[in-house]
Design an enzyme around this catalytic site. Structure first.
Site, PDB file in Angstrom:
ATOM      1  N   GLU A 146     -15.688   2.455   8.814  1.00 57.60           N
ATOM      2  CA  GLU A 146     -14.853   3.591   9.240  1.00 57.60           C
ATOM      3  C   GLU A 146     -15.386   4.339  10.462  1.00 57.60           C
ATOM      4  O   GLU A 146     -15.658   5.541  10.419  1.00 57.60           O
ATOM      5  CB  GLU A 146     -14.681   4.569   8.054  1.00 57.60           C
ATOM      6  CG  GLU A 146     -14.074   3.920   6.830  1.00 57.60           C
ATOM      7  CD  GLU A 146     -13.921   4.863   5.645  1.00 57.60           C
ATOM      8  OE1 GLU A 146     -14.361   6.020   5.728  1.00 57.60           O
ATOM      9  OE2 GLU A 146     -13.375   4.418   4.625  1.00 57.60           O
ATOM     10  N   ASN A 189     -15.640  -2.743   8.749  1.00 60.71           N
ATOM     11  CA  ASN A 189     -14.658  -2.455   7.695  1.00 60.71           C
ATOM     12  C   ASN A 189     -13.970  -1.118   7.979  1.00 60.71           C
ATOM     13  O   ASN A 189     -14.634  -0.135   8.300  1.00 60.71           O
ATOM     14  CB  ASN A 189     -15.416  -2.384   6.356  1.00 60.71           C
ATOM     15  CG  ASN A 189     -14.517  -2.413   5.139  1.00 60.71           C
ATOM     16  OD1 ASN A 189     -13.651  -3.273   5.023  1.00 60.71           O
ATOM     17  ND2 ASN A 189     -14.733  -1.490   4.200  1.00 60.71           N
ATOM     18  N   HIS A 225      -5.933   0.594   1.226  1.00 63.13           N
ATOM     19  CA  HIS A 225      -5.615   1.638   0.241  1.00 63.13           C
ATOM     20  C   HIS A 225      -4.195   2.137   0.552  1.00 63.13           C
ATOM     21  O   HIS A 225      -4.008   2.992   1.416  1.00 63.13           O
ATOM     22  CB  HIS A 225      -6.619   2.788   0.327  1.00 63.13           C
ATOM     23  CG  HIS A 225      -8.009   2.373  -0.057  1.00 63.13           C
ATOM     24  ND1 HIS A 225      -8.339   1.993  -1.332  1.00 63.13           N
ATOM     25  CD2 HIS A 225      -9.144   2.262   0.675  1.00 63.13           C
ATOM     26  CE1 HIS A 225      -9.628   1.670  -1.383  1.00 63.13           C
ATOM     27  NE2 HIS A 225     -10.137   1.822  -0.172  1.00 63.13           N
ATOM     28  N   GLU A 255     -10.479  -3.721  -0.004  1.00 60.10           N
ATOM     29  CA  GLU A 255     -10.469  -2.614  -0.988  1.00 60.10           C
ATOM     30  C   GLU A 255      -9.051  -2.323  -1.464  1.00 60.10           C
ATOM     31  O   GLU A 255      -8.655  -1.168  -1.595  1.00 60.10           O
ATOM     32  CB  GLU A 255     -11.084  -1.344  -0.368  1.00 60.10           C
ATOM     33  CG  GLU A 255     -12.474  -1.531   0.185  1.00 60.10           C
ATOM     34  CD  GLU A 255     -13.103  -0.251   0.738  1.00 60.10           C
ATOM     35  OE1 GLU A 255     -12.581   0.839   0.471  1.00 60.10           O
ATOM     36  OE2 GLU A 255     -14.133  -0.365   1.430  1.00 60.10           O
ATOM     37  N   ASP A 257      -5.801  -1.301  -3.129  1.00 60.87           N
ATOM     38  CA  ASP A 257      -5.160  -0.639  -4.271  1.00 60.87           C
ATOM     39  C   ASP A 257      -3.892   0.038  -3.763  1.00 60.87           C
ATOM     40  O   ASP A 257      -3.766   0.314  -2.570  1.00 60.87           O
ATOM     41  CB  ASP A 257      -6.088   0.329  -5.031  1.00 60.87           C
ATOM     42  CG  ASP A 257      -6.717   1.430  -4.186  1.00 60.87           C
ATOM     43  OD1 ASP A 257      -6.209   1.730  -3.090  1.00 60.87           O
ATOM     44  OD2 ASP A 257      -7.726   1.994  -4.630  1.00 60.87           O
TER      45      ASP A 257
HETATM   46  C1  XIL Z   1     -15.120   5.254  -2.939  1.00 59.24           C
HETATM   47  C2  XIL Z   1     -15.595   5.014  -4.365  1.00 59.24           C
HETATM   48  O1  XIL Z   1     -14.724   4.128  -5.017  1.00 59.24           O
HETATM   49  C3  XIL Z   1     -15.648   6.329  -5.117  1.00 59.24           C
HETATM   50  O2  XIL Z   1     -16.186   6.160  -6.397  1.00 59.24           O
HETATM   51  C4  XIL Z   1     -16.500   7.337  -4.325  1.00 59.24           C
HETATM   52  O3  XIL Z   1     -16.467   8.571  -4.983  1.00 59.24           O
HETATM   53  C5  XIL Z   1     -15.983   7.479  -2.904  1.00 59.24           C
HETATM   54  O4  XIL Z   1     -15.939   6.201  -2.285  1.00 59.24           O
HETATM   55  N1  XIL Z   1     -13.486   3.455   1.525  1.00 59.24           N
HETATM   56  C6  XIL Z   1     -14.677   2.828   1.235  1.00 59.24           C
HETATM   57  C7  XIL Z   1     -15.238   2.896  -0.130  1.00 59.24           C
HETATM   58  O5  XIL Z   1     -15.205   2.102   2.086  1.00 59.24           O
HETATM   59  O6  XIL Z   1     -16.635   2.905  -0.126  1.00 59.24           O
HETATM   60  C8  XIL Z   1     -14.724   4.117  -0.862  1.00 59.24           C
HETATM   61  O7  XIL Z   1     -15.195   4.043  -2.220  1.00 59.24           O
HETATM   62  C9  XIL Z   1     -13.222   4.189  -0.799  1.00 59.24           C
HETATM   63  C10 XIL Z   1     -12.779   4.316   0.630  1.00 59.24           C
END
Ligand code: XIL
Length: 439
Positions: A146, A189, A225, A255, A257
């Site tokens: 990020e 990422n 996400h 990641e 969801d």
């Molecule tokens: C999230 C975790 O799932 C949570 O448990 C934590 O509180 C915050 O981070 N992008 C990422 C991940 O790269 O590391 C993040 O994970 C979600 C967003």
């Protein structure tokens, strides 16, 4: 008699199959994030350990800086080790996550007073110690996470690393990572870089610059996400991913969801199934098998991070809170079963000087090599590529979105705006976890 013979096979095929189908469709893996606190739940661990569903896992928090090096120079790998040990026991790949990220940093890093030299030494030490410890245990490392902010200009995020080293921290991080472990895939990422907008354009500009400068990078991960009913189009995702595979990099959804406003309705769950299928298809459609895998950000609503970060939202995963499969699971199965679609191959025309043996093996066929001009580190720093710099921006926590906020596609501009003309922060499909948002 006949049915008793056939039924067990049908049941097992219907019960667990995401990875089996993903591999049949040409992916390397289908996987899930997990976290240490979940590993006492035996029913959960049994599902996570079923490699017909999940042949890859990612530690959701256990390898982040605040877990690994909470005090300067004191390294604690207990949490990450628990997850790599589980993966080894199950013969699962691990996507290791993450080395250089502005969030979930201990305060000695984020609140420290640094010069370029002092923070560079600290960053290099963190990368080297952590990667050396996990050598041989990771398929990939998310080296930088990020790096762009959520302003309409999508400037470099004005994090502590940027403040000390400028954008050069990214190159330095990758070079340090390659020295620490020559055999692991090194990834950048991020989120909102897989569809049209300034962030996608700037991320691609940065990655091209790294690749052309000979910086060792093997892959780009898009987090994924998403919000139910507000997905980017599959073809937009595929097109943006192919811009990276055209550089000789691999890509992955890292990641995934897809959340919704609670309580969920049957219509939401049906739409979610369609949306998961869209994401899976977008990866499968990347030319030349360039998209190597899909990782969901945990598989069950029981342990999803969404409700704690996005107020009033949740139900983002493939299994519900009782570990029962949702329509979304079937949507993924259907997309994987349909498999790779033909006709999506884009010409790959760029050869690179990626300085990595891993990259060489992962490079897709090159039809028309272009000789890239290696640049020195100082040339990288002084490059005139017009990605807005972070100076002048405040990159503070962006609160969780309300249900009325869409996953925003930032407006498209043919030119990257300069920092001074950049606008205010925009809503994103992901809030940014602040330093307190850690475990
Ligand atoms: C999230 C975790 O799932 C949570 O448990 C934590 O509180 C915050 O981070 N992008 C990422 C991940 O790269 O590391 C993040 O994970 C979600 C967003």
């Amino acid at each position: 008699m006949r049915s008793t013979l056939i039924l067990p096979f049908l049941l097992s095929a219907a019960n667990a199959q995401l990875n089996t189908l993903a591999v049949a469709a040409g992916l390397k893996y289908f996987g899930s994030a997990t976290d240490n606190s979940e590993l006492t739940d035996t029913a959960y661990v049994a599902l996570l350990s079923d490699t017909t569903d999940f042949a890859q896992i990612t530690p959701g928090n256990g390898q982040k800086w605040d877990s690994v090096e909470k005090s300067q120079g004191v390294f604690t790998f207990t949490k990450g080790d628990e997850i790599t040990a589980l993966a080894a026991k199950n013969s699962q790949l691990v996507r290791c996550h993450t080395l250089v990220w502005y969030s979930q940093l201990p305060s000695w890093v984020s609140g420290g007073t640094w010069t370029n030299e002092t923070l560079q030494a600290v960053m290099k030490n963190h990368i080297t110690e952590t990667m050396t410890h996990y050598k041989g245990k990771c398929y990939a490392w998310d080296v930088v996470n990020e790096a762009f902010d959520d302003t309409s200009a999508a400037a470099f995020r004005n994090n502590v690393f940027y403040q000390a080293m400028g954008e050069d921290y990214i190159r330095i991080a990758f070079e340090t990572a390659r020295l620490a472990d020559p055999d692991v895939k090194l990834y950048y990422n991020d989120y909102n870089i897989e569809y049209t907008g300034a962030k996608a354009a700037n991320a691609l500009t940065m990655i091209k610059k790294l690749v052309n400068g000979g910086t060792p990078i093997d892959g780009v991960g898009v987090q994924g996400h998403y919000i139910v009913g507000k997905m980017p189009t599959g073809s937009d995702i595929t097109k943006n991913l192919e811009a990276y595979t055209a550089l000789g990099l691999e890509v992955a959804i890292t990641e995934l969801d897809i959340r919704m406003t609670l309580p969920s309705t049957a219509a939401d769950l049906a739409q979610q199934s369609t949306d998961y299928a869209t994401a899976v298809n977008a990866c499968l459609n990347v030319a030349n098998s360039g998209c190597v895998g899909i990782t969901i950000w945990d598989f069950t609503d029981k342990y999803s991070w969404i409700p704690s970060v996005f107020s009033g939202q949740g139900a983002a995963c493939l299994f519900d809170e009782n570990l029962v499969k949702k329509p979304a699971y079937d949507g993924v199965v259907a997309a994987l079963t349909a498999g790779k679609k033909s006709g999506s191959a884009s010409p790959v025309v760029v050869a690179t000087t990626v300085a990595s043996s891993q990259s060489a093996s992962s490079v897709v066929p090159v039809s028309s090599p272009v000789v890239a001009t290696p640049v020195t580190s100082s040339a990288v720093v002084s490059s005139t590529i017009a990605i807005p710099t972070a100076s002048g921006f405040t990159t503070s926590y962006i609160p969780a979105q309300t249900s009325s906020q869409a996953a925003v596609e930032p407006s498209v501009s043919s030119e990257i705006p300069s920092a001074t003309s950049a606008g205010a922060p925009i809503a994103t499909s992901e809030p940014v976890a602040d330093e307190d948002d850690c475990e």
